[in-house]
Design a protein around this motif. Sequence first.
Motif, short mmCIF file in Angstrom:
data_model
loop_
_atom_site.label_atom_id
_atom_site.label_comp_id
_atom_site.label_asym_id
_atom_site.label_seq_id
_atom_site.Cartn_x
_atom_site.Cartn_y
_atom_site.Cartn_z
N THR A 26 -90.61 -26.86 -133.95
CA THR A 26 -90.96 -25.47 -134.18
C THR A 26 -90.63 -24.89 -135.25
N ASP A 27 -89.94 -25.59 -136.29
CA ASP A 27 -89.53 -24.85 -137.53
C ASP A 27 -90.89 -24.62 -138.45
N SER A 28 -91.50 -25.62 -138.46
CA SER A 28 -92.98 -25.81 -139.12
C SER A 28 -93.69 -24.58 -138.90
N ALA A 29 -93.97 -24.26 -137.70
CA ALA A 29 -94.82 -23.31 -137.11
C ALA A 29 -94.19 -21.71 -137.17
N SER A 30 -93.15 -21.54 -136.83
CA SER A 30 -92.56 -20.18 -136.74
C SER A 30 -91.01 -19.90 -137.14
N GLY A 31 -90.52 -21.25 -137.51
CA GLY A 31 -89.05 -20.88 -138.09
C GLY A 31 -89.10 -19.94 -139.58
N VAL A 32 -88.15 -19.54 -139.59
CA VAL A 32 -87.84 -18.71 -140.90
C VAL A 32 -86.47 -18.68 -141.32
N LEU A 33 -86.07 -18.55 -142.56
CA LEU A 33 -84.73 -18.54 -143.16
C LEU A 33 -84.87 -17.01 -143.96
N ILE A 34 -84.03 -16.24 -143.63
CA ILE A 34 -84.09 -14.93 -144.30
C ILE A 34 -82.52 -14.74 -145.21
N ASN A 35 -82.59 -13.99 -146.20
CA ASN A 35 -81.39 -13.92 -146.92
C ASN A 35 -80.55 -12.66 -146.51
N GLU A 36 -79.28 -12.39 -146.85
CA GLU A 36 -78.51 -11.59 -146.45
C GLU A 36 -78.99 -9.86 -146.57
N THR A 37 -79.77 -9.85 -147.72
CA THR A 37 -80.16 -8.46 -147.83
C THR A 37 -81.36 -8.05 -146.57
N ALA A 38 -82.26 -9.02 -146.42
CA ALA A 38 -83.31 -9.03 -145.60
C ALA A 38 -82.54 -8.47 -144.38
N ALA A 39 -81.42 -9.76 -143.83
CA ALA A 39 -80.82 -9.06 -142.36
C ALA A 39 -80.45 -7.78 -142.40
N THR A 40 -79.87 -7.25 -143.57
CA THR A 40 -79.32 -6.00 -143.56
C THR A 40 -80.37 -4.82 -143.58
N ASP A 41 -81.33 -5.07 -144.36
CA ASP A 41 -82.69 -3.96 -144.18
C ASP A 41 -83.46 -4.04 -142.96
N LEU A 42 -83.20 -5.09 -142.11
CA LEU A 42 -83.93 -5.12 -140.93
C LEU A 42 -83.02 -4.55 -139.68
#
Length: 803
Positions: free
Chosen positions: A561-577
């Motif tokens: 499922t990583d190829s279709a819907s998996g995502v890695l985010i950075n720490e800044t994105a996690a904070t801003d979300l």
Amino acid sequence: MLINYIKLSLRNLRRNKAFTAINILGLATGLAACLLIVAWVKDEASYDRYAARAKDIYRVNLGVTGTTHMDYPMVDNAVGPGMAAAYPEIESFTRLCHLGDAFIQFGTRQFKESNLVFVDSNFFSIFTLPFLEGDSRTALVKPNSLVVTKAVAEKYFGPEPALGKTVALSDYGPCTITGVIDKIPDAGHFHFDAFLSWSSIHFRRQYTWTNLGYYTYLQLRPGSDARRLQKQFPGLVAKYAVPEIARDMGIPLAEASKATSTFVFTLTPLTDIHLHSDTKYELEANGSSRYVFIFSALAIFILLLACANFTNLSTAGAAARGKEVGIRKVMGSAKRELIAQFLTESVILTAFSMVLAIGFVFLLLPYFNQVSGKHFTFGSFLNFPSLAAALLLIILVGAAAGIYPAFFLSSFNPIKVLKGSPQGSRRSLLRSGLVVFQFFVSIALIIATLIVYRQLHFMQDIRLGYDKDQVVYIQDAFLLAGNQEAFRQQLLEDRRVANASISWCVPGSSAMNGTEIYPKSDGPGNGHELHINIFNVDYDYVTTLGLQVVKGRSFSRDFPTDSASGVLINETAATDLGWDHTDPIGKVIVRSGRQEFKVVGVLRDFHYQSAKLKIAPLMLLLGHNEGGIIAKIHTTDVSGFLANTKQRWEGFHASGPFSYYFLDERFANLYTAEQHTGRLFTAFTVIAILIAGLGLFGLAAYMAQQRTKEIGIRRVLGATVGSVLVLVSKEFLLLVGLAFLIAIPVTWWAMDEWLREFAYRTPVSWWIFPLAGGAALMIAIFTISFQAMRAATANPVRALRSE
């Protein structure tokens, strides 16, 4: 009368050879530095003025406010035509869209071109440039029409005319050369080599308002008020952008209407772009109005240093001119005549200095071009406006340098000076103040230079969060025609390759996508919507660059499922979300209201852009990664590895040449502007120190001469050489110390303000100040010691016989 003044001035200058030489050298050095800085400032202030109606041209920008505020120098494709249709103040518009890397072939010749753009057919009617071949009004009307620069035309066709010839452009087929221009002027905010007609775009994308990618310029009718026009833009946002936002984000129209205050179009005058616009998506690295101010002030300070030398040496040598003034006054010379005489002498000396300064400019110009990144020619200093300015500068500097000595010397009491009474204090307050000023400027420049270089090294050596050493990026992997993975596997068979990844997104490059996202759990309109940058990568990207996963895991082939819907985010994105205090793993991100992604891991923040910029939100997605190959290598035989890799490339019969670059080199190139600034500071610091040292050298000589009898008496009475050295030097060293104390707070404040431009900066360390002060003190001691030693070791009998 003027001829007489000139004759007397030349006679006096010839009689006082040491005074004349020191003053001419000091003034010439200051004037040369001033001429070079003025040329640099003039060039920086002249950007984009080549367009016939430059003052009427404005670029449309977009500001988006969410959890963070982002400014963009580009807008969507519908904005230009939509604005032109809505407002009669807009006479016309033109757009520019970067084509990216492409290959152009003519016969057997094939070249990779990076500076290609799509432009509207009226582009050269707004950015008026003379055509060497073709007609600017019709050159870009038809599809697959190509306008190129003279350099590109010569590269493909040699001395033959280029007009009408056909070349093959990758992805666009045959294109006809319909025009040739010389080049975009150096003083422009973009420099492209080829311009493809807008109608050549194969896809017919729907005209939208809320995306990016199109640099759009408006030409207003003469006399139009740009500020008044800009105030009307929210009406267009409400009419066109709000419905798109509601549709894309899946939110009610009422909620999307907030965009009228958070989705803002603005206008930047064309001539302000270079000095006043600094977004991460600029077409080229721009300059800075702050640097223009700094270097303008620097030119004035250096010129004042040279003038201070003249004033100091003139007043210090007053005793030598005292009897001359006294005799001339007794013979009937009026004060105004004496003032005119001394000012004439000053102007003549300045004229000699200007001639020498122009010689210095001729010698230093290649070096100055190298450190400043400019392309000045000596001829640009010899045209009529420049020579007229030089003549005016001679008069102004001559008057400024000579005005006080002229009044000072002409005010002597003739009876007193003829009796031998000294005029003016040996420890003149003005003279002391000028010495303090000279070394204040020198010390301030030393401190500033040290801080500039510390900041530059800090940015280059900052912990990036990824491994850039011995990482080579092999460009244009799409030329392998579907064999990218096979080529990567061959690379991995080489023992010198630790890992390899296929991706077109590389740290230090602007190649990336972007989109608007929000957390699905909160729903749209929750305040956590943000613009996020996107890297398209493969499974080996994280490992190859040494990125650190701080939560969750990296992409894995064990999870389909990583190829279709998996995502890695950075720490800044996690904070801003809004996930800085919760675990983001497993949470769902919604992209533009349509596509959902599940967070599988959080990456430690890494500087994927310049360290001048704050780390922005980023997410990594699998797929669409055919652009290039990133290889991490471990070898001392880099040239051998590259030669072997080129052979492998050719073995796959790639449809284009093998090209590459190293990540550490690309990263260093991000700081070209700061490197130029550091080198300029260094050069002008050396010049300031040289001028201050010359002045101090001459002043010490005069002071030692005036105290000849005192020193002789002290030596006869048993004073040591060391005590005489201290006697001659201490006054000057105290003045340098005072200059250091003044320079500390002023320079600390100024450099702290400069460092605020950088998101990540080095602190202003305390040790820089004593280091700079110590350096200035050593320079002063070295300068004074020659004259002091000469006075201390002179035969005292001769000194006592001097009168």
